[in-house]
Design a protein around this motif. Sequence first.
Motif, PDB file in Angstrom:
ATOM      1  N   ARG A 155     -40.508  -3.333 -38.303  1.00 22.70           N
ATOM      2  CA  ARG A 155     -41.866  -3.465 -38.783  1.00 22.70           C
ATOM      3  C   ARG A 155     -42.627  -1.996 -38.189  1.00 22.70           C
ATOM      4  O   ARG A 155     -43.445  -1.465 -38.705  1.00 22.70           O
ATOM      5  N   LYS A 156     -42.083  -1.319 -36.901  1.00 16.24           N
ATOM      6  CA  LYS A 156     -42.747  -0.268 -36.545  1.00 16.24           C
ATOM      7  C   LYS A 156     -42.667   0.835 -37.574  1.00 16.24           C
ATOM      8  O   LYS A 156     -43.609   1.674 -37.913  1.00 16.24           O
ATOM      9  N   GLU A 157     -41.249   0.925 -38.165  1.00 17.64           N
ATOM     10  CA  GLU A 157     -41.120   2.038 -39.055  1.00 17.64           C
ATOM     11  C   GLU A 157     -41.620   1.815 -40.284  1.00 17.64           C
ATOM     12  O   GLU A 157     -42.442   2.811 -40.956  1.00 17.64           O
ATOM     13  N   HIS A 158     -42.083   0.488 -40.678  1.00 15.85           N
ATOM     14  CA  HIS A 158     -42.754   0.299 -42.071  1.00 15.85           C
ATOM     15  C   HIS A 158     -43.987   0.620 -42.053  1.00 15.85           C
ATOM     16  O   HIS A 158     -44.677   1.421 -42.774  1.00 15.85           O
ATOM     17  N   TYR A 159     -44.535   0.311 -40.804  1.00 14.68           N
ATOM     18  CA  TYR A 159     -46.037   0.426 -40.737  1.00 14.68           C
ATOM     19  C   TYR A 159     -46.424   1.952 -40.148  1.00 14.68           C
ATOM     20  O   TYR A 159     -47.549   2.557 -40.583  1.00 14.68           O
ATOM     21  N   ALA A 160     -45.574   2.753 -39.921  1.00 12.99           N
ATOM     22  CA  ALA A 160     -45.564   4.168 -39.731  1.00 12.99           C
ATOM     23  C   ALA A 160     -45.934   4.902 -40.987  1.00 12.99           C
ATOM     24  O   ALA A 160     -46.655   5.689 -41.246  1.00 12.99           O
ATOM     25  N   VAL A 161     -45.096   4.311 -42.060  1.00 12.30           N
ATOM     26  CA  VAL A 161     -45.173   4.734 -43.136  1.00 12.30           C
ATOM     27  C   VAL A 161     -46.663   4.263 -43.870  1.00 12.30           C
ATOM     28  O   VAL A 161     -47.280   5.162 -44.555  1.00 12.30           O
ATOM     29  N   ARG A 218     -52.545  -6.899 -46.957  1.00 10.83           N
ATOM     30  CA  ARG A 218     -52.030  -5.983 -48.136  1.00 10.83           C
ATOM     31  C   ARG A 218     -50.584  -6.350 -48.100  1.00 10.83           C
ATOM     32  O   ARG A 218     -49.892  -6.523 -49.079  1.00 10.83           O
ATOM     33  N   GLU A 219     -49.893  -5.865 -46.872  1.00  9.33           N
ATOM     34  CA  GLU A 219     -48.424  -6.171 -46.674  1.00  9.33           C
ATOM     35  C   GLU A 219     -47.860  -7.416 -46.506  1.00  9.33           C
ATOM     36  O   GLU A 219     -46.539  -7.542 -46.255  1.00  9.33           O
ATOM     37  N   GLY A 220     -48.786  -8.671 -46.517  1.00  9.57           N
ATOM     38  CA  GLY A 220     -48.302  -9.884 -46.550  1.00  9.57           C
ATOM     39  C   GLY A 220     -47.887 -10.171 -44.833  1.00  9.57           C
ATOM     40  O   GLY A 220     -47.227 -11.201 -44.828  1.00  9.57           O
ATOM     41  N   ASP A 221     -48.527  -9.454 -43.870  1.00  5.24           N
ATOM     42  CA  ASP A 221     -48.401  -9.850 -42.722  1.00  5.24           C
ATOM     43  C   ASP A 221     -49.498 -10.570 -41.822  1.00  5.24           C
ATOM     44  O   ASP A 221     -49.534 -10.688 -40.672  1.00  5.24           O
ATOM     45  N   LEU A 222     -50.547 -11.092 -42.686  1.00  3.72           N
ATOM     46  CA  LEU A 222     -51.883 -11.442 -42.100  1.00  3.72           C
ATOM     47  C   LEU A 222     -51.259 -12.867 -41.261  1.00  3.72           C
ATOM     48  O   LEU A 222     -51.844 -12.860 -40.176  1.00  3.72           O
ATOM     49  N   ARG A 223     -50.746 -13.649 -41.836  1.00  6.82           N
ATOM     50  CA  ARG A 223     -50.416 -14.850 -40.942  1.00  6.82           C
ATOM     51  C   ARG A 223     -49.662 -14.808 -39.718  1.00  6.82           C
ATOM     52  O   ARG A 223     -49.897 -15.150 -38.639  1.00  6.82           O
ATOM     53  N   SER A 224     -48.485 -13.764 -39.701  1.00  4.90           N
ATOM     54  CA  SER A 224     -48.071 -13.341 -38.483  1.00  4.90           C
ATOM     55  C   SER A 224     -48.945 -12.622 -37.316  1.00  4.90           C
ATOM     56  O   SER A 224     -48.866 -12.901 -36.298  1.00  4.90           O
ATOM     57  N   TRP A 225     -49.802 -11.735 -38.048  1.00  3.05           N
ATOM     58  CA  TRP A 225     -51.018 -11.095 -37.152  1.00  3.05           C
ATOM     59  C   TRP A 225     -51.725 -12.323 -36.446  1.00  3.05           C
ATOM     60  O   TRP A 225     -51.800 -12.316 -35.209  1.00  3.05           O
ATOM     61  N   LEU A 226     -52.238 -13.242 -37.126  1.00  2.00           N
ATOM     62  CA  LEU A 226     -53.064 -14.125 -36.673  1.00  2.00           C
ATOM     63  C   LEU A 226     -52.372 -15.044 -35.489  1.00  2.00           C
ATOM     64  O   LEU A 226     -52.917 -15.505 -34.527  1.00  2.00           O
ATOM     65  N   ALA A 246     -57.330   6.530 -35.977  1.00  2.00           N
ATOM     66  CA  ALA A 246     -57.980   7.483 -37.038  1.00  2.00           C
ATOM     67  C   ALA A 246     -58.436   6.403 -38.050  1.00  2.00           C
ATOM     68  O   ALA A 246     -59.449   6.749 -38.559  1.00  2.00           O
ATOM     69  N   LEU A 247     -57.869   5.266 -38.525  1.00  2.00           N
ATOM     70  CA  LEU A 247     -57.964   4.432 -39.246  1.00  2.00           C
ATOM     71  C   LEU A 247     -59.263   3.456 -39.082  1.00  2.00           C
ATOM     72  O   LEU A 247     -59.866   3.014 -39.975  1.00  2.00           O
ATOM     73  N   GLY A 248     -58.944   2.887 -37.812  1.00  2.00           N
ATOM     74  CA  GLY A 248     -59.979   2.011 -37.208  1.00  2.00           C
ATOM     75  C   GLY A 248     -59.142   0.685 -37.535  1.00  2.00           C
ATOM     76  O   GLY A 248     -58.595   0.295 -38.619  1.00  2.00           O
ATOM     77  N   ALA A 249     -59.479  -0.206 -36.828  1.00  2.00           N
ATOM     78  CA  ALA A 249     -58.827  -1.800 -36.625  1.00  2.00           C
ATOM     79  C   ALA A 249     -59.088  -2.390 -37.917  1.00  2.00           C
ATOM     80  O   ALA A 249     -58.237  -3.042 -38.523  1.00  2.00           O
ATOM     81  N   ALA A 250     -60.189  -2.309 -38.690  1.00  2.00           N
ATOM     82  CA  ALA A 250     -60.626  -2.960 -39.750  1.00  2.00           C
ATOM     83  C   ALA A 250     -59.669  -2.409 -41.093  1.00  2.00           C
ATOM     84  O   ALA A 250     -59.438  -3.423 -41.668  1.00  2.00           O
ATOM     85  N   ARG A 251     -59.670  -1.270 -41.079  1.00  8.20           N
ATOM     86  CA  ARG A 251     -58.790  -0.653 -42.089  1.00  8.20           C
ATOM     87  C   ARG A 251     -57.321  -1.139 -42.062  1.00  8.20           C
ATOM     88  O   ARG A 251     -56.656  -1.607 -42.792  1.00  8.20           O
ATOM     89  N   VAL A 252     -56.847  -1.008 -40.623  1.00  4.43           N
ATOM     90  CA  VAL A 252     -55.511  -1.426 -40.277  1.00  4.43           C
ATOM     91  C   VAL A 252     -55.517  -3.005 -40.726  1.00  4.43           C
ATOM     92  O   VAL A 252     -54.188  -3.308 -41.360  1.00  4.43           O
ATOM     93  N   LEU A 253     -56.244  -3.666 -40.558  1.00  3.82           N
ATOM     94  CA  LEU A 253     -56.162  -5.130 -40.691  1.00  3.82           C
ATOM     95  C   LEU A 253     -56.047  -5.473 -42.262  1.00  3.82           C
ATOM     96  O   LEU A 253     -55.279  -6.387 -42.731  1.00  3.82           O
ATOM     97  N   GLN A 254     -56.695  -4.603 -42.851  1.00  2.00           N
ATOM     98  CA  GLN A 254     -56.653  -4.695 -44.473  1.00  2.00           C
ATOM     99  C   GLN A 254     -55.297  -4.402 -45.093  1.00  2.00           C
ATOM    100  O   GLN A 254     -54.760  -5.032 -46.087  1.00  2.00           O
ATOM    101  N   LEU A 255     -54.706  -3.469 -44.106  1.00  2.00           N
ATOM    102  CA  LEU A 255     -53.423  -2.893 -44.629  1.00  2.00           C
ATOM    103  C   LEU A 255     -52.428  -3.891 -44.424  1.00  2.00           C
ATOM    104  O   LEU A 255     -51.341  -4.309 -45.149  1.00  2.00           O
ATOM    105  N   ILE A 256     -52.412  -4.679 -43.179  1.00  2.00           N
ATOM    106  CA  ILE A 256     -51.601  -5.876 -42.712  1.00  2.00           C
ATOM    107  C   ILE A 256     -51.680  -6.675 -43.856  1.00  2.00           C
ATOM    108  O   ILE A 256     -50.687  -7.486 -44.039  1.00  2.00           O
TER     109      ILE A 256
END
Length: 243
Positions: free
Chosen positions: A215-221, A180-188, A168-178
């Motif tokens: 993490r799953k519960e956090h990103y659910a919110v 914002r939440e300080g998890d970009l390095r972990s994601w990469l 629903a949000l699209g990958a680009a928006r989800v990556l922005q949220l990641i």
Amino acid sequence: MQLENQARLRFREGLEAERDSRFKASSLTGLATLTRLASEAAPITVVLVEGISDQSAVTTLLERHSTSQQLAESLVLSMGGATNIGHFFRLLGPAGLDLRLAGLFDRAEAGFFQRALGLTTTAQKGPETSPAALPALPEITGTTALTALTEHGFFACQDDLEAELIRALGAARVLQLIEREGDLRSWLSFRNQPAQRERPEAKQLQRFMGTTSGRKEHYAVVLSEALAEPIIPQPLRALLDFL
């Protein structure tokens, strides 16, 4: 409203205690306690979901997109897995506390929900009927099964709820949220793992959210909070409309 919220909280705690086997609802004391708590919390619709992250997401959506009456009269409960739906139908449905029920499920788990609905319906035919003695029900599949469940207030996610939110949000928006939440390095780091490189980005995101405890519960919110009204996924929209 405060008294209603406290009553609903006590009922939730009773259901969670029963789920976690701190007391047994099959015992006279446990069932009597839940009956009293349900009466104090009434009117109420119990929204049954599979896991804690689903509970977090649906609760967040209710808080942001439902009416005050819907919010006051709804209780979202994690069952601890789809296989527990039969137990909760017997406990909370027409054969038990006779509460209004609704819920979400992963499409792959539809069979568990179908059988639970069938057991509940058949169990009303006689007070002496036990679940073990019930006849086997014919399986219905595909659209027919999902339509039958929808009519009872249970709505299917195509894969799972996280996938619905990501789509629903699209990958680009989800990556922005990641980010914002300080998890970009972990994601990469995660997406560069050999097992992930050939997977579609949406699947990578879905898997990433389940790799670390909490993490799953956090990103659910986080993802649920980011949903605007026009892009609420269909099963969640249908659930909100049902409530």
